[in-house]
Design an enzyme around this catalytic site. Structure first.
Site, PDB file in Angstrom:
ATOM      1  N   GLU A 250       0.829  -1.205   0.000  1.00 21.89           N
ATOM      2  CA  GLU A 250       0.000   0.000   0.000  1.00 21.89           C
ATOM      3  C   GLU A 250       0.863   1.254   0.000  1.00 21.89           C
ATOM      4  O   GLU A 250       1.988   1.238   0.509  1.00 21.89           O
ATOM      5  CB  GLU A 250      -0.880   0.030   1.271  1.00 21.89           C
ATOM      6  CG  GLU A 250      -1.878  -1.095   1.330  1.00 21.89           C
ATOM      7  CD  GLU A 250      -2.687  -1.065   2.628  1.00 21.89           C
ATOM      8  OE1 GLU A 250      -2.412  -0.204   3.493  1.00 21.89           O
ATOM      9  OE2 GLU A 250      -3.587  -1.901   2.756  1.00 21.89           O
ATOM     10  N   LYS A 252       2.226   4.563   1.377  1.00 15.84           N
ATOM     11  CA  LYS A 252       2.373   5.060   2.740  1.00 15.84           C
ATOM     12  C   LYS A 252       2.155   6.573   2.713  1.00 15.84           C
ATOM     13  O   LYS A 252       2.985   7.314   2.204  1.00 15.84           O
ATOM     14  CB  LYS A 252       3.772   4.733   3.265  1.00 15.84           C
ATOM     15  CG  LYS A 252       3.968   5.118   4.703  1.00 15.84           C
ATOM     16  CD  LYS A 252       5.322   4.653   5.198  1.00 15.84           C
ATOM     17  CE  LYS A 252       5.458   4.865   6.672  1.00 15.84           C
ATOM     18  NZ  LYS A 252       5.180   6.216   7.117  1.00 15.84           N
ATOM     19  N   ARG A 257      -2.710   9.396  11.495  1.00 18.25           N
ATOM     20  CA  ARG A 257      -3.360   8.090  11.544  1.00 18.25           C
ATOM     21  C   ARG A 257      -4.609   8.222  12.412  1.00 18.25           C
ATOM     22  O   ARG A 257      -4.530   8.700  13.549  1.00 18.25           O
ATOM     23  CB  ARG A 257      -2.413   7.066  12.150  1.00 18.25           C
ATOM     24  CG  ARG A 257      -3.081   5.712  12.316  1.00 18.25           C
ATOM     25  CD  ARG A 257      -2.113   4.646  12.053  1.00 18.25           C
ATOM     26  NE  ARG A 257      -2.629   3.327  12.269  1.00 18.25           N
ATOM     27  CZ  ARG A 257      -1.840   2.300  12.503  1.00 18.25           C
ATOM     28  NH1 ARG A 257      -0.536   2.479  12.584  1.00 18.25           N
ATOM     29  NH2 ARG A 257      -2.353   1.107  12.642  1.00 18.25           N
ATOM     30  N   ARG A 274      -3.376   8.311  16.934  1.00 17.38           N
ATOM     31  CA  ARG A 274      -2.370   7.251  17.070  1.00 17.38           C
ATOM     32  C   ARG A 274      -2.104   6.954  18.544  1.00 17.38           C
ATOM     33  O   ARG A 274      -1.690   5.879  18.918  1.00 17.38           O
ATOM     34  CB  ARG A 274      -1.111   7.775  16.362  1.00 17.38           C
ATOM     35  CG  ARG A 274       0.216   7.211  16.735  1.00 17.38           C
ATOM     36  CD  ARG A 274       0.485   5.994  15.909  1.00 17.38           C
ATOM     37  NE  ARG A 274       1.871   5.575  16.002  1.00 17.38           N
ATOM     38  CZ  ARG A 274       2.416   5.050  17.078  1.00 17.38           C
ATOM     39  NH1 ARG A 274       1.708   4.898  18.169  1.00 17.38           N
ATOM     40  NH2 ARG A 274       3.682   4.663  17.064  1.00 17.38           N
ATOM     41  N   GLU A 304      -5.382   7.057   7.054  1.00 21.57           N
ATOM     42  CA  GLU A 304      -4.483   8.203   7.222  1.00 21.57           C
ATOM     43  C   GLU A 304      -5.161   9.427   6.607  1.00 21.57           C
ATOM     44  O   GLU A 304      -5.561   9.378   5.441  1.00 21.57           O
ATOM     45  CB  GLU A 304      -3.152   7.894   6.525  1.00 21.57           C
ATOM     46  CG  GLU A 304      -2.038   8.851   6.822  1.00 21.57           C
ATOM     47  CD  GLU A 304      -1.194   8.483   8.059  1.00 21.57           C
ATOM     48  OE1 GLU A 304      -1.528   7.522   8.793  1.00 21.57           O
ATOM     49  OE2 GLU A 304      -0.200   9.183   8.286  1.00 21.57           O
ATOM     50  N   PHE A 344      -7.345   2.136   5.264  1.00 21.57           N
ATOM     51  CA  PHE A 344      -6.561   0.948   4.919  1.00 21.57           C
ATOM     52  C   PHE A 344      -6.882  -0.279   5.765  1.00 21.57           C
ATOM     53  O   PHE A 344      -6.329  -1.343   5.544  1.00 21.57           O
ATOM     54  CB  PHE A 344      -5.054   1.237   4.949  1.00 21.57           C
ATOM     55  CG  PHE A 344      -4.545   1.877   6.216  1.00 21.57           C
ATOM     56  CD1 PHE A 344      -4.433   1.138   7.378  1.00 21.57           C
ATOM     57  CD2 PHE A 344      -4.163   3.206   6.230  1.00 21.57           C
ATOM     58  CE1 PHE A 344      -3.951   1.713   8.535  1.00 21.57           C
ATOM     59  CE2 PHE A 344      -3.676   3.800   7.383  1.00 21.57           C
ATOM     60  CZ  PHE A 344      -3.575   3.042   8.552  1.00 21.57           C
ATOM     61  N   ARG A 419       4.286  -4.221  17.079  1.00 27.80           N
ATOM     62  CA  ARG A 419       5.110  -3.865  15.928  1.00 27.80           C
ATOM     63  C   ARG A 419       5.785  -5.144  15.472  1.00 27.80           C
ATOM     64  O   ARG A 419       6.636  -5.684  16.183  1.00 27.80           O
ATOM     65  CB  ARG A 419       6.172  -2.831  16.330  1.00 27.80           C
ATOM     66  CG  ARG A 419       6.945  -2.264  15.146  1.00 27.80           C
ATOM     67  CD  ARG A 419       8.073  -1.375  15.575  1.00 27.80           C
ATOM     68  NE  ARG A 419       7.660  -0.167  16.243  1.00 27.80           N
ATOM     69  CZ  ARG A 419       7.170   0.923  15.637  1.00 27.80           C
ATOM     70  NH1 ARG A 419       7.033   0.929  14.325  1.00 27.80           N
ATOM     71  NH2 ARG A 419       6.844   1.978  16.336  1.00 27.80           N
TER      72      ARG A 419
HETATM   73  P1  ATP Z   1       5.050   4.179  13.893  1.00 27.93           P
HETATM   74  O1  ATP Z   1       3.659   4.682  13.674  1.00 27.93           O
HETATM   75  O2  ATP Z   1       5.375   2.944  13.122  1.00 27.93           O
HETATM   76  O3  ATP Z   1       5.475   4.160  15.312  1.00 27.93           O
HETATM   77  P2  ATP Z   1       5.870   6.649  12.837  1.00 27.93           P
HETATM   78  O4  ATP Z   1       4.718   7.303  13.479  1.00 27.93           O
HETATM   79  O5  ATP Z   1       7.202   7.289  12.897  1.00 27.93           O
HETATM   80  O6  ATP Z   1       6.064   5.179  13.324  1.00 27.93           O
HETATM   81  P3  ATP Z   1       6.245   5.669  10.285  1.00 27.93           P
HETATM   82  O7  ATP Z   1       7.306   4.818  10.820  1.00 27.93           O
HETATM   83  O8  ATP Z   1       6.676   6.676   9.288  1.00 27.93           O
HETATM   84  O9  ATP Z   1       5.451   6.430  11.373  1.00 27.93           O
HETATM   85  O10 ATP Z   1       5.121   4.712   9.628  1.00 27.93           O
HETATM   86  C1  ATP Z   1       3.997   4.158  10.188  1.00 27.93           C
HETATM   87  C2  ATP Z   1       2.805   5.059   9.989  1.00 27.93           C
HETATM   88  O11 ATP Z   1       2.483   5.205   8.604  1.00 27.93           O
HETATM   89  C3  ATP Z   1       1.486   4.523  10.532  1.00 27.93           C
HETATM   90  O12 ATP Z   1       1.380   4.678  11.927  1.00 27.93           O
HETATM   91  C4  ATP Z   1       0.456   5.338   9.774  1.00 27.93           C
HETATM   92  O13 ATP Z   1       0.222   6.552  10.448  1.00 27.93           O
HETATM   93  C5  ATP Z   1       1.153   5.685   8.477  1.00 27.93           C
HETATM   94  N1  ATP Z   1       0.547   5.086   7.271  1.00 27.93           N
HETATM   95  C6  ATP Z   1       0.417   5.717   6.090  1.00 27.93           C
HETATM   96  N2  ATP Z   1      -0.117   4.954   5.172  1.00 27.93           N
HETATM   97  C7  ATP Z   1      -0.377   3.755   5.754  1.00 27.93           C
HETATM   98  C8  ATP Z   1      -0.933   2.536   5.293  1.00 27.93           C
HETATM   99  N3  ATP Z   1      -1.332   2.358   4.037  1.00 27.93           N
HETATM  100  N4  ATP Z   1      -1.040   1.513   6.189  1.00 27.93           N
HETATM  101  C9  ATP Z   1      -0.629   1.663   7.470  1.00 27.93           C
HETATM  102  N5  ATP Z   1      -0.077   2.800   7.963  1.00 27.93           N
HETATM  103  C10 ATP Z   1       0.048   3.841   7.116  1.00 27.93           C
END
Ligand code: ATP
Length: 590
Positions: A250, A252, A257, A274, A304, A344, A419
């Site tokens: 998918e 990103k 979130r 989140r 998102e 998603f 995770r």
């Molecule tokens: P995390 O949420 O993994 O702790 P983070 O907030 O720094 O880390 P990233 O590591 O950049 O974020 O990536 C994860 C985040 O990507 C998800 O928490 C969500 O907010 C976002 N995201 C965007 N598109 C999607 C998708 N298609 N499926 C799941 N998450 C997505």
């Protein structure tokens, strides 16, 4: 149980510099506390009245609390202000001023944990016209019934500045030990239930009243946010396919979130962040669109939300989307900056918990219930087992300015709060040197030198989380990335949570000028992860720890909890990935 006993426990917790000691103090108290008071005790230990998703706040400014202290102690406001200036903590002011008064005024009957909790709840619930005076009056009333040490913690609690920093993992360990005699024995069950309902006090009281069997029966509930599933990292498409085979890939998106809950009863829709915080009031546009575009009686979906630039027909970067996060002028902002929700996942539909269903089934259910429209859309995806196709989709996404992709196992359930490799993120950044960001928890700061002297702050001490030990290990001293105004602002924020000694959950060889509780998370960009004997992240007996080279702050305080920051394990992986990429690069260039 008397609130006084809990206040004494908090005093002990405040006094310790060892995380294990903190855990022992708490678990022995949990063991003593009655089954009917464990929930309130847990809320007090979490430094909140109710879980954040319920959105109940005290709404008492410092000035209001100062007035309540003045009334309760028979002092002048100016005296309260003067001592506050000196001590920097209204809790200590209340404690000092109430000592003398207490001897003459305090009735012999002391308040229980429940009584104090209920009085505080009543204060929080007062709203509308005249609420300022009523809240002050009620807090004054409560303070006159408290001993000085109780007043210290009640005042700090009302202001949201308990400065204990106990953290959920320590509370979960302590609950397990209190009930089973062992820190780890019930921890998985406690954590699972917590991941499903985001209310640790509810979990604790179920455990205390009905036993561990009832914890196993915990189910997803519309209206209680589920702790979100998170993604692991891998360095390239090939490794992803090797790890999980045929998968969904998918886009990103880089926005907020959101987890959206709709109840059948009253068609009530709630939106959570989140971090399981209430965001419902921030997105009237999404709520209106959900009503039109989703055909279901009840559901929980995730997606998102990203700002949409109508003129250019493209998505806004995160820095623009974040401006939708606000309490005031929400409608005007929503008109100026519309958002699109890329959904998603679906976790619940029409009375059925879907979290155990495989991803591909959840995906088809989600597709079925969404009507075509502008605001609510499905995240773009492909399904493939071919690393080249994955790579191509990734490159396309990068060239469109998205963050990259997330690959998802087709046969996996939704694992709340976990995770793992059910979801794997691949960002542009892994393709060169370390450009991926790291989320660090600030545990202290250093006073400024040179130009920064006048700000009283020159650098922050940043840490990453050691999940196993529930400790924060240092990784960087961060002195750039903020404007002058923001440096002053962060100093003021950290001063409100400063503590005299290094906090018990912090492991550091470096001595900060000012220590604070591990609470605020910043996203950091760095050039490289290196090794350094100065830092404790990943440090083993004879091996140095990890450090960040040229760390700089990106953005502002993140909506992440301290134990949601980057972990030491992730740093180890990123370090290996970084080596991996650079070796490949060298070989290619030979
Ligand atoms: P995390 O949420 O993994 O702790 P983070 O907030 O720094 O880390 P990233 O590591 O950049 O974020 O990536 C994860 C985040 O990507 C998800 O928490 C969500 O907010 C976002 N995201 C965007 N598109 C999607 C998708 N298609 N499926 C799941 N998450 C997505």
């Amino acid at each position: 149980m008397l609130f006084l006993e809990l206040a004494r426990v908090f005093e002990k917790v405040e006094g310790t510099t060892k995380r294990l000691e903190m855990f022992e103090i708490l678990s022995s108290f949990f063991k003593k506390v009655s089954r009917t008071e464990i929930d309130e005790t847990v809320y007090f230990s979490q430094e909140k009245l109710v879980p954040s998703f319920k959105g109940i706040e005290f709404n008492m400014a410092e000035k209001m609390v100062e007035r309540a202290i003045a009334k309760a102690s028979g002092r002048k406001i100016s005296e309260v202000e003067k001592l506050y200036k000196k001590k920097g903590d209204l809790g200590l002011v209340a404690e000092q001023f109430l000592v003398r008064k207490q001897k003459t005024l305090i009735p012999s009957r002391k308040l229980s944990i429940t009584e104090v909790y209920e009085k505080l709840m009543k204060i929080a619930m007062v709203g509308g016209a005249g609420s300022v005076e009523r809240k002050i009056g009620m807090l004054n009333g409560l303070l006159t019934h408290l001993s000085s040490i109780e007043a210290r913690y009640v005042v700090r609690f009302v202001l949201g500045r308990m400065r204990l920093g106990i953290g959920d993992p320590t509370i979960m360990d302590s609950l397990s030990k209190a009930v089973s005699g062992d820190r780890m024995k019930l921890r998985p069950e406690i954590e699972r239930a917590y991941n499903l309902c985001s209310d640790l006090a509810l979990v604790a009281s179920t455990l205390f009243k009905k036993g561990v069997k009832s914890l196993r029966k915990f189910k997803v509930q519309v209206g209680s946010p589920i702790r979100m599933a998170l993604a692991e990292r891998l360095p390239n498409a090939k490794d992803i396919i090797k790890k999980i085979g045929k998968c969904a890939v998918e886009t990103k998106y880089d926005g907020f979130r959101l987890q959206i809950h709709k109840k059948k009863k009253g068609n009530k829709i709630e939106i959570f962040s989140r971090n399981q915080e209430q965001m419902t009031h921030m997105f009237p546009d999404i709520i209106a669109a959900l009503k039109k575009q989703i055909k279901a009686e009840s559901f929980i979906i995730e997606g998102e939300a990203v700002g949409y630039n109508e003129e250019a027909d493209e998505l806004f970067p995160f820095q623009v989307t974040i401006t939708r996060k606000r309490k005031h002028k929400v409608k005007e902002k929503a008109q100026k900056l519309p958002v699109v929700l890329f959904s998603f996942d679906i976790l619940y539909l029409n009375g059925n918990d879907l979290t155990q269903k495989p991803y591909h089934e959840r995906g088809s259910l989600l597709k079925k219930i969404i009507r075509k429209g502008f605001v609510i859309r499905l995240a773009e995806k492909i399904v493939t087992k071919d690393p080249e196709k994955l790579e191509k989709f990734f490159e396309e996404n990068i060239s469109r300015g998205t963050e990259g992709i997330i690959a998802k196992r087709l046969d996996s359930g939704y694992q709340a709060g976990a995770r793992n490799f059910n979801w794997i993120k691949l960002k542009r950044s892994y393709k060169s040197e370390l450009k991926d960001t790291i989320d660090v928890v600030i545990v202290g700061y250093f006073k400024g030198r040179g130009k920064r002297v006048k700000f009283g702050i020159g650098a922050l001490l940043g840490t990453v989380y050691d999940k196993k030990k529930d400790e924060f290990k240092t990784i960087a001293r961060i002195g750039s990335g903020l404007s002058e105004k923001k440096w002053v602002e962060i100093r003021k924020i950290l001063d409100k949570i400063k503590v005299k000694k290094k906090h018990a959950r912090v492991d550091s060889l470096i001595k900060a000028d000012i220590w604070c509780i591990p609470k605020y998370v910043f996203t950091i960009k760095a050039d490289e992860i290196t090794k350094s004997p100065m830092h404790t992240a990943g440090k083993k007996k004879n091996e140095p720890g990890y450090a960040l080279r040229f760390p700089r702050i990106q953005g502002w305080i993140r909506d992440k909890k301290e134990d949601d920051s980057t972990t030491v394990k992730e740093i180890e992986k990123l370090f290996r990935m970084q080596k991996h990429v650079s070796t490949r690069f060298r070989i290619k260039n030979k």
